[in-house]
Structures are given as C-alpha cells and as structure tokens.
Design a protein around this motif. Structure first.
Motif, short mmCIF file in Angstrom:
data_model
loop_
_atom_site.label_atom_id
_atom_site.label_comp_id
_atom_site.label_asym_id
_atom_site.label_seq_id
_atom_site.Cartn_x
_atom_site.Cartn_y
_atom_site.Cartn_z
N GLN A 48 1.50 -32.39 -22.30
CA GLN A 48 1.90 -31.67 -23.51
C GLN A 48 0.69 -30.99 -24.15
O GLN A 48 0.43 -31.12 -25.35
N GLU A 49 -0.04 -30.27 -23.31
CA GLU A 49 -1.22 -29.55 -23.77
C GLU A 49 -0.85 -28.65 -24.96
O GLU A 49 0.13 -27.95 -24.93
N ASN B 34 0.07 -29.76 -27.86
CA ASN B 34 0.81 -30.58 -28.84
C ASN B 34 -0.18 -31.57 -29.44
O ASN B 34 -0.62 -32.51 -28.78
N TYR B 35 -0.53 -31.36 -30.70
CA TYR B 35 -1.52 -32.21 -31.35
C TYR B 35 -0.96 -33.56 -31.78
O TYR B 35 -1.73 -34.48 -32.09
N TYR B 36 0.36 -33.68 -31.82
CA TYR B 36 0.97 -34.93 -32.29
C TYR B 36 2.04 -35.42 -31.32
O TYR B 36 3.22 -35.50 -31.67
N PRO B 37 1.65 -35.75 -30.08
CA PRO B 37 2.65 -36.25 -29.13
C PRO B 37 3.20 -37.60 -29.58
O PRO B 37 2.51 -38.39 -30.24
N ARG B 38 4.45 -37.85 -29.22
CA ARG B 38 5.11 -39.11 -29.57
C ARG B 38 5.44 -39.89 -28.31
O ARG B 38 5.81 -39.31 -27.29
N GLU C 261 3.51 -41.88 -33.18
CA GLU C 261 3.05 -40.50 -33.15
C GLU C 261 1.53 -40.53 -33.08
O GLU C 261 0.86 -41.14 -33.92
N ARG D 230 -3.83 -36.24 -31.73
CA ARG D 230 -4.76 -35.65 -30.77
C ARG D 230 -5.82 -34.80 -31.47
O ARG D 230 -6.90 -34.59 -30.94
N ARG D 231 -5.52 -34.32 -32.66
CA ARG D 231 -6.47 -33.49 -33.39
C ARG D 231 -7.69 -34.31 -33.83
O ARG D 231 -8.83 -33.87 -33.70
N PRO E 211 8.38 -32.66 -27.34
CA PRO E 211 7.79 -32.23 -28.61
C PRO E 211 8.89 -31.93 -29.64
O PRO E 211 9.99 -31.51 -29.28
#
Length: 198
Positions: free
Chosen positions: A28-29, A31-35, A48, A51-52, A197
């Motif tokens: 999920q490149e 996507n800063y907030y993968p779940r 959640e 990634r940021r 996402p």
C-alpha cells in the motif's frame, strides 16, 4: 564486442536496481495510515499504523503481516494495567523466524498511551524485529527521555474491549516457556490481514 559487453552489464544492473523492495514499503505504497485486522481467539482488533511518523517500524510490521508470519502466534506476556505482548512465538512457544533488527523510532513524538501498539525489544535500543505489544495503560515510563524508549507506530481503532479482556486473563509462570505472565489459556493470533485503504 566491448560495446555489447557494456550494454549487457547495464541491462543486468538496471534489472537488479529495478527489483521491487521487500521491506514492507511496497505494501500500500503511498498510504500513510494502513490498517491491519488481527483476528484472535478472544475477538478482533483493528490497528491503524502511522507510516508518516514511524515508517521503518510500520513497514517492518506490514512485512510480517504480508508474509503471514504472525498467524498462529501467541500473546505470551500479559501484565494487567501495563502491556499485552505477542508476535514472537508459535503455539508451542517456539521462536518464529525473524527479519533483521530495525532502528528504534521512539523519538517520533508518539507516546506509549492507552491502546497504542509499539515494538518490543531487548535492552539494546535497536533490537526490535517482530514482537509487538499493546499498551493497556498510559505507560509514560516507556517513552523516550534520557534513554531510548519503545517505538509506538499505531493505535487500536476497533476492538478495545477485546484488548481489555485480554489484559485481564489469568496468567502463570510457564515452566515449558520458562517465563512469567503467560496466559493460562493461550491467546492465539489466528490471522493478520492488511485491510483495503479507506
């Protein structure tokens, strides 16, 4: 001949360079907030990830999930009012294979607050690999200060009541595992799934 050889080397080099990453960053490149949904024998928990603020830790966790390496592992350490820890051992308390240790991102501004997920490690600050824990209290003692803390990389967004119940199970000193605070009735992480996402 020389030009042909040079062209061949360049082709091989570019093929090697073009090889996709397998460190979790490819999942999920963007996507800063993968779940991730964790299905346990006591119910489901959705986390959640951030990634940021914790890219190395998040990617590392996603890699284990993607490889299905967390499936059929136990939550082997439960301390009420403190932590619920798992991810490192199978249901026979055998250690699972690990990827290399990762850099400690505890200085990312995220605190070890109630219902957050963080990486477990040894005394050396940069020894986290696959074990993680849930904070079941505001554990400020685990935050960085004079020394390195424990890297938080996400939070529970669903299933808090499941985590509360897990934190209250009966534990014992497990002779086979040679560790205290082991649930009498094993809590098993049956499946971990990366959710689409939002």
């Amino acid at each position: 001949m020389r030009h042909y050889l040079l062209a061949t080397i360049m082709l091989i080099s570019s093929a090697v360079l073009a090889k996709p990453a397998d460190d979790g960053s490819q999942i999920q490149e963007g996507n800063y907030y993968p779940r991730v949904k964790l299905e346990t024998t006591m119910g489901d928990i959705v986390v959640e990830l951030d990634r940021r603020r914790a890219p190395i830790t998040t990617n590392n966790f996603l890699r284990y999930v993607d490889k299905r390496s967390y499936e059929d592992t136990v939550f082997h350490r439960v301390i009420p009012g403190f932590v619920v820890q798992g991810g490192g051992y199978d249901t026979d308390y055998r250690e699972k294979p690990k990827f290399p240790e990762i850099f400690n991102e505890s200085g990312n501004g995220m605190k070890n607050g109630l219902y957050t997920i963080a990486m477990a490690r040894q005394n050396d600050p940069h020894t986290a690999n696959r074990q993680f824990f849930f904070n079941v209290n505001d554990n400020t003692s685990l935050d960085p200060g004079k020394d390195w803390g424990y890297a938080v990389f996400g939070m529970v967004v669903s299933g808090e009541q499941v985590l509360d119940a897990m934190a209250e199970v009966e534990t014992e000193y497990n002779i086979q595992f040679n560790q205290p605070n082991v649930p009498v009735e094993p809590i098993i992480l049956k499946k971990a799934t990366i959710l689409p996402p939002l």
